[in-house]
Design an enzyme around this catalytic site. Structure first.
Site, PDB file in Angstrom:
ATOM      1  N   THR A  12      -8.959   6.301  -1.430  1.00 27.74           N
ATOM      2  CA  THR A  12     -10.286   5.689  -1.551  1.00 27.74           C
ATOM      3  C   THR A  12     -11.380   6.719  -1.275  1.00 27.74           C
ATOM      4  O   THR A  12     -12.520   6.522  -1.697  1.00 27.74           O
ATOM      5  CB  THR A  12     -10.437   4.478  -0.601  1.00 27.74           C
ATOM      6  OG1 THR A  12      -9.853   4.803   0.659  1.00 27.74           O
ATOM      7  CG2 THR A  12      -9.755   3.255  -1.166  1.00 27.74           C
ATOM      8  N   LYS A  55      -0.102  14.601   1.232  1.00 28.48           N
ATOM      9  CA  LYS A  55      -1.492  14.805   0.791  1.00 28.48           C
ATOM     10  C   LYS A  55      -1.797  16.293   0.576  1.00 28.48           C
ATOM     11  O   LYS A  55      -2.832  16.650   0.016  1.00 28.48           O
ATOM     12  CB  LYS A  55      -2.466  14.205   1.803  1.00 28.48           C
ATOM     13  CG  LYS A  55      -2.369  12.672   1.921  1.00 28.48           C
ATOM     14  CD  LYS A  55      -3.342  12.141   2.982  1.00 28.48           C
ATOM     15  CE  LYS A  55      -3.134  10.679   3.319  1.00 28.48           C
ATOM     16  NZ  LYS A  55      -3.757   9.753   2.354  1.00 28.48           N
ATOM     17  N   HIS A  64       0.807  -1.230   0.000  1.00 27.70           N
ATOM     18  CA  HIS A  64       0.000   0.000   0.000  1.00 27.70           C
ATOM     19  C   HIS A  64       0.834   1.272   0.000  1.00 27.70           C
ATOM     20  O   HIS A  64       0.308   2.354   0.269  1.00 27.70           O
ATOM     21  CB  HIS A  64      -0.906   0.054   1.232  1.00 27.70           C
ATOM     22  CG  HIS A  64      -1.916  -1.038   1.285  1.00 27.70           C
ATOM     23  ND1 HIS A  64      -3.216  -0.876   0.853  1.00 27.70           N
ATOM     24  CD2 HIS A  64      -1.833  -2.315   1.720  1.00 27.70           C
ATOM     25  CE1 HIS A  64      -3.882  -1.996   1.030  1.00 27.70           C
ATOM     26  NE2 HIS A  64      -3.062  -2.896   1.554  1.00 27.70           N
ATOM     27  N   LYS A 118     -15.272   7.321  -2.900  1.00 26.61           N
ATOM     28  CA  LYS A 118     -16.502   7.529  -2.119  1.00 26.61           C
ATOM     29  C   LYS A 118     -17.145   8.850  -2.510  1.00 26.61           C
ATOM     30  O   LYS A 118     -18.379   8.959  -2.611  1.00 26.61           O
ATOM     31  CB  LYS A 118     -16.183   7.507  -0.626  1.00 26.61           C
ATOM     32  CG  LYS A 118     -15.691   6.143  -0.134  1.00 26.61           C
ATOM     33  CD  LYS A 118     -14.982   6.206   1.209  1.00 26.61           C
ATOM     34  CE  LYS A 118     -14.237   4.896   1.493  1.00 26.61           C
ATOM     35  NZ  LYS A 118     -13.205   5.031   2.520  1.00 26.61           N
ATOM     36  N   LYS A 134      -9.295  13.235   5.009  1.00 28.51           N
ATOM     37  CA  LYS A 134      -8.326  12.132   4.956  1.00 28.51           C
ATOM     38  C   LYS A 134      -7.319  12.356   6.075  1.00 28.51           C
ATOM     39  O   LYS A 134      -7.321  13.412   6.708  1.00 28.51           O
ATOM     40  CB  LYS A 134      -7.617  12.094   3.603  1.00 28.51           C
ATOM     41  CG  LYS A 134      -7.098  13.471   3.150  1.00 28.51           C
ATOM     42  CD  LYS A 134      -6.494  13.438   1.760  1.00 28.51           C
ATOM     43  CE  LYS A 134      -7.493  13.443   0.647  1.00 28.51           C
ATOM     44  NZ  LYS A 134      -7.584  12.179  -0.081  1.00 28.51           N
ATOM     45  N   ARG A 135      -6.449  11.373   6.312  1.00 29.78           N
ATOM     46  CA  ARG A 135      -5.379  11.582   7.286  1.00 29.78           C
ATOM     47  C   ARG A 135      -4.551  12.795   6.904  1.00 29.78           C
ATOM     48  O   ARG A 135      -4.417  13.124   5.716  1.00 29.78           O
ATOM     49  CB  ARG A 135      -4.485  10.350   7.350  1.00 29.78           C
ATOM     50  CG  ARG A 135      -5.082   9.217   8.147  1.00 29.78           C
ATOM     51  CD  ARG A 135      -5.327   9.599   9.584  1.00 29.78           C
ATOM     52  NE  ARG A 135      -4.093   9.629  10.325  1.00 29.78           N
ATOM     53  CZ  ARG A 135      -3.705   8.667  11.158  1.00 29.78           C
ATOM     54  NH1 ARG A 135      -4.464   7.616  11.370  1.00 29.78           N
ATOM     55  NH2 ARG A 135      -2.549   8.752  11.795  1.00 29.78           N
TER      56      ARG A 135
HETATM   57  C1  26Q Z   1       3.595   0.296  10.190  1.00 28.37           C
HETATM   58  C2  26Q Z   1       4.563  -0.040  11.113  1.00 28.37           C
HETATM   59  C3  26Q Z   1       4.497   0.424  12.419  1.00 28.37           C
HETATM   60  C4  26Q Z   1       3.410   1.216  12.793  1.00 28.37           C
HETATM   61  C5  26Q Z   1       2.441   1.555  11.867  1.00 28.37           C
HETATM   62  C6  26Q Z   1       2.521   1.105  10.567  1.00 28.37           C
HETATM   63  C7  26Q Z   1       1.484   1.475   9.571  1.00 28.37           C
HETATM   64  C8  26Q Z   1       0.141   1.548   9.944  1.00 28.37           C
HETATM   65  C9  26Q Z   1      -0.825   1.903   9.004  1.00 28.37           C
HETATM   66  C10 26Q Z   1       1.829   1.738   8.258  1.00 28.37           C
HETATM   67  C11 26Q Z   1       0.858   2.091   7.331  1.00 28.37           C
HETATM   68  C12 26Q Z   1      -0.486   2.170   7.698  1.00 28.37           C
HETATM   69  C13 26Q Z   1      -1.544   2.539   6.769  1.00 28.37           C
HETATM   70  C14 26Q Z   1      -1.353   2.837   5.499  1.00 28.37           C
HETATM   71  C15 26Q Z   1      -2.466   3.236   4.624  1.00 28.37           C
HETATM   72  O1  26Q Z   1      -3.580   3.445   5.058  1.00 28.37           O
HETATM   73  N1  26Q Z   1      -2.199   3.363   3.321  1.00 28.37           N
HETATM   74  C16 26Q Z   1      -3.230   3.741   2.388  1.00 28.37           C
HETATM   75  O2  26Q Z   1      -3.854   2.555   1.921  1.00 28.37           O
HETATM   76  C17 26Q Z   1      -4.985   2.853   1.135  1.00 28.37           C
HETATM   77  C18 26Q Z   1      -5.658   1.556   0.779  1.00 28.37           C
HETATM   78  O3  26Q Z   1      -4.904   0.862  -0.160  1.00 28.37           O
HETATM   79  C19 26Q Z   1      -4.591   3.657  -0.091  1.00 28.37           C
HETATM   80  O4  26Q Z   1      -5.767   4.040  -0.764  1.00 28.37           O
HETATM   81  C20 26Q Z   1      -3.813   4.900   0.314  1.00 28.37           C
HETATM   82  O5  26Q Z   1      -3.326   5.555  -0.843  1.00 28.37           O
HETATM   83  C21 26Q Z   1      -2.669   4.528   1.222  1.00 28.37           C
HETATM   84  O6  26Q Z   1      -2.016   5.692   1.696  1.00 28.37           O
END
Ligand code: 26Q
Length: 813
Positions: free
Chosen positions: A658, A556, A362, A662, A550-551
């Site tokens: 995403t 972004k 991702h 939506k 979004k976050r």
């Molecule tokens: C990893 C290691 C340690 C702590 C936290 C994490 C961690 C947690 C959550 C790393 C990444 C995430 C989340 C990532 C995320 O939400 N990515 C998004 O995924 C969506 C679904 O595929 C995409 O639409 C977005 O573009 C992407 O940013």
């Protein structure tokens, strides 16, 4: 007419059952209950129906287990009523009992068991797998506290605990008898008997993983699948009995809380917070517990059929899908169980693991890829590490040395490097399929992030463009528009989203257009009311609703959006003839606690809101609102009301996005860069129904590679307009609420504007002005908006899951 699940024969039947459930669950009459209790009983009634629901045979005898550290499921009641086809009966029944269904739904918790896109995607996939009749189950963590609750104080984000279990969670069932043990630490001991040798783990910390099951109800009640969430508890084996018997309860209990810490919190960092041992424990706990359970039931179901060839058939019946690298230990853990506990040969175990496991990436940014220090890893998981080390050794030994550039390729793809375990490489090496989440993103993985792997084995790679649950994000979230669509083209689109194409015929139909405007006006009013209530900011629903939710992340570029607002503000003050289209700029989203820059951007938005909303010279034209605590439930209020969808990441940074899907589905027009799934939205709706601006991926790459982007030049060249905005960050213009913004200024000047905010500024503001100019033609706008909905069926997660099923899991769906 499609078959609907028959849970209640009539409204009266529903009322009777509901009343009975009140008495049996809470020993009180319906009329004596508080709204919260009424909600609880209703949800329990539906949940018990779900658990006992008889379903048609599922497709084939293959099951998918979707491993994800995050499932951002959101409120379930309304969605389950829709899926069971009993929304109307229940609504009428509740009304007759004297409560509106909406009031009960408002009592529901919104479990924040995910950070954002990745976690919500996992939840949409569960919905779609169940809708398609796939036996597809979630495996994740039951965090005691979800992602923090965001409050805004003095413009700043303040984090509060998310106690989502406060009023109980009626959808879950604790399955104590299905608990399994998971071991951390300890020693590996080698045993030998003649030729034969084997290893055992001795000592260490033994933890009891307890599953909580949540039923996942497919559309039309076709399938009821299971989401299994694990919680960590002390195992009796490990309880500090000495301390307990000596009366040292504090010591005995400290042990308990150390263990429980593993499932206490979700890490709030969505871009990798590396090196936290508790996070590594979470990852191993849900991987090990999930796999132990799956193998146990596989053995039970197929042991007799396959005899001593049992494990060779695992991948005929089981797919393990790993959502990003967080479950990357699935590969070595599966091998460990097979080799150490099932007596399977090492090479065969590796073959079985690869045939069973698949991986979705991702992220494009190499620095965001997950890595763990070898020392930490080895100490926490000594036996697992031996498998990783051995696989890495064999990988190096068998690496084809006749390739050009083989050393570079080997150094890029080995699992262990530079004292670290590289989780993306671990995931790829243990998977038979690797996919990205949009066409552009998969291309970037192949060309850069995972390039050496792609060159070695191109057949591993495939694209699966993300999708969203259209039933939730259109059907549930936008009841007026959904009703209009059903009245116009029937309700077939709920099971087959491509039928939304039928709306193309109505894009210029005056009565449809009129009703579309009415639905949008209703949605805007609902959101305006919510914003007034939560922030005090009044929005005029005649304004354009321009939405970025979004976050918060530098890439972004919420900052670019703020710069546009400041630009409009400055120009209005400088020139009274300049009258932009009246617009409400709506923001929402959380920043990780430790992400200072992102938090400053939130403070900036609130400061700009404070200035603009209180300036009588502009506030009939510009309004700014920050909706606190973005979550699935508030998102469902925001998306339907949006008219402009801001998707403005720098090209090549957003894997997919995403919210873009939506929002388009709800009839918003995208104002975006050529990034992530925006590219595919553009292909589908056509260039005249989307507004694309800014540098393209290749241009961003070339600009960076050329090494001659100097943000300071853009600032110097235009001190009156762009330069002025930058100055306003620190000259007191925005300081009234809580001070200046020096660190944002530094990001632009000292850090040379890494995210190219200044670079894309002019093309962005021009694009916005053109788009809002177009808004003046109400019919043309409605046509484009309806066209966006009509083309959005492609982005249903049903389509995405069909592709996963066909190409990766090999299941007919
Ligand atoms: C990893 C290691 C340690 C702590 C936290 C994490 C961690 C947690 C959550 C790393 C990444 C995430 C989340 C990532 C995320 O939400 N990515 C998004 O995924 C969506 C679904 O595929 C995409 O639409 C977005 O573009 C992407 O940013």
């Amino acid at each position: 007419m499609q078959k609907k699940a028959q849970l209640f024969t009539s409204k009266e039947d529903f009322i009777n059952q509901y009343r009975e459930e009140c008495e049996s669950l809470l020993s009180k009459k319906y009329d004596e209950l508080q709204p919260q209790e009424r909600y609880y009983v209703l949800a329990s009634l539906i949940a018990s129906k779900a658990k006992n629901f008889k379903v048609d045979a599922k497709k084939g005898d293959k099951s998918v287990y979707y491993f994800s550290l995050e499932f951002l499921i959101g409120p379930l009641l309304d969605n389950y009523l829709l899926n069971f086809g009993i929304r109307d009966i229940v609504k009428e029944g509740c009304a007759e009992l004297g409560t509106t269904l909406d009031d009960l739904i408002a009592c529901e918790a919104d479990p924040g068991l995910g950070n954002g896109g990745l976690g919500r995607l996992a939840a949409c996939f569960l919905d779609s797998m169940a809708a398609l009749g796939i036996s597809g189950h979630g495996n994740g963590m039951r965090y005691r506290y979800g992602l923090f609750k965001q409050e805004i104080e003095g413009g700043r984000q303040v984090e509060k605990m998310d106690n989502w279990l406060e009023h109980g969670f009626p959808w879950e069932t604790r399955k104590n008898e299905s608990s399994v043990l998971v071991t951390f630490g300890g020693q590996v001991v080698r045993h030998q008997d003649g030729e034969r040798f084997w290893f055992t783990q001795e000592g260490g910390e033994v933890i009891k993983a307890v599953p909580y099951d949540v039923p996942i109800i497919g559309y039309e009640g076709k399938t009821v699948n299971n989401l299994r969430l694990w919680s960590a508890e002390p195992a009796e084996e490990n309880f500090d009995l000495d301390a307990f018997n000596a009366g040292d309860y504090a010591k005995a209990m400290k042990f308990r809380s150390d263990v429980e810490a593993i499932s206490q919190i979700l890490y709030p960092n969505d871009a990798g917070e590396h090196g936290r041992i508790l996070r590594l424990k979470q990852e191993y706990l849900f991987v090990s517990a999930g796999l132990q359970t799956i193998l146990r039931s596989f053995e039970k179901n197929y042991g007799e059929k396959y005899g001593d060839k049992l494990w060779e058939h695992l991948s005929d019946h089981v797919c393990i899908h790993t959502n990003d690298t967080h479950p990357a230990m699935c590969g070595p853990e599966l091998m460990r169980i097979l080799v150490d506990e099932k007596d399977v040969d090492f090479d065969l175990a590796f073959k079985i693991a690869r045939a069973t496991i698949s991986y979705t990436n991702h992220t494009v940014m190499p620095e965001a890829l997950e890595k763990w220090p070898i020392n930490t890893f080895r100490e926490l998981l000594p036996r697992l590490y031996m498998f990783i080390e051995e696989i890495d050794r064999r990988y190096r030994d068998t690496f084809p040395h006749d390739r050009d550039n083989w050393q570079e390729e080997l150094s890029q793809t080995a699992i262990l490097w530079d004292g670290q375990v590289r989780m993306a490489n671990l995931s790829v090496i243990f998977s038979h399929s690797v996919n990205g989440v949009s066409a552009l993103h998969t291309g970037i993985l192949e060309a850069s992030t995972l390039r050496s792997f792609y060159e070695l084995s191109p057949e591993l790679f495939n694209n699966k463009t993300n999708g969203i649950s259209h039933r939730r994000f259109l059907g549930n979230a936008n009841p007026k528009y959904a009703r209009l669509i059903c009245d116009t083209i029937g309700d077939g689109w709920l099971s087959d989203a491509t039928q939304l194409e039928k709306l193309e015929k109505y894009e210029e139909d005056p009565s449809f257009v009129e009703e579309f405007h009415k639905a949008k006006a209703w949605d805007k009013q609902r959101l305006a009311d919510y914003i007034k209530e939560t922030t005090g900011t009044a929005l005029d629903t005649n304004m354009v609703f321009d939405v970025q939710v979004k976050r918060f992340h530098a890439y972004k570029r919420q900052l670019l959006n703020v710069f546009k607002i400041l630009d409009l503000y400055n120009r209005m003050l400088a020139d009274s003839s300049f009258q932009p289209r009246p617009t409400a700029f709506i923001f929402s989203g959380k920043a990780a606690q430790s992400y200072d820059f992102a938090k400053e951007v939130i403070r900036l938005i609130n400061s700009v809101a404070d200035v603009v909303n209180n300036d009588a010279r502009v506030n009939q034209t510009l309004r700014v609102a920050f909706v606190p605590n973005f979550a699935v439930s508030s998102a469902q209020l925001v998306y339907p009301a949006a008219e402009i969808s801001e998707q403005i990441s720098w090209a090549g940074s957003e894997a997919s996005g995403t919210s873009n899907m939506k929002l388009m589905m709800n009839g918003a027009i995208t104002l975006g860069t050529y990034d992530g799934a925006n590219v595919e939205i553009c292909d589908l709706v056509g260039e005249e129904n989307i507004k694309i601006f800014g540098l393209r991926t290749e241009e961003v790459d070339a600009l960076r590679a050329g090494g001659n982007y100097w943000a300071r030049d853009l600032y110097d060249r235009d001190r009156q307009r762009l330069g002025r905005i930058v100055d306003e960050l620190v000259d007191g213009t925005l300081a009234h609420l809580s001070g200046n913004f020096n660190s944002i200024m530094d990001e632009l000047h000292v850090n040379n504007d890494h995210d190219l905010v200044l670079k894309d500024f002019y093309s962005y503001v021009d694009a916005w002005e053109e788009l809002t100019e177009f808004y003046g033609d109400r019919d043309a706008w409605a046509k484009a908006a309806i066209h966006n909905t009509a083309c959005s069926g492609y982005f249903s997660s049903d389509r995405t899951i069909r592709e996963y099923a066909r190409d990766i899991w090999h299941i007919d769906a």
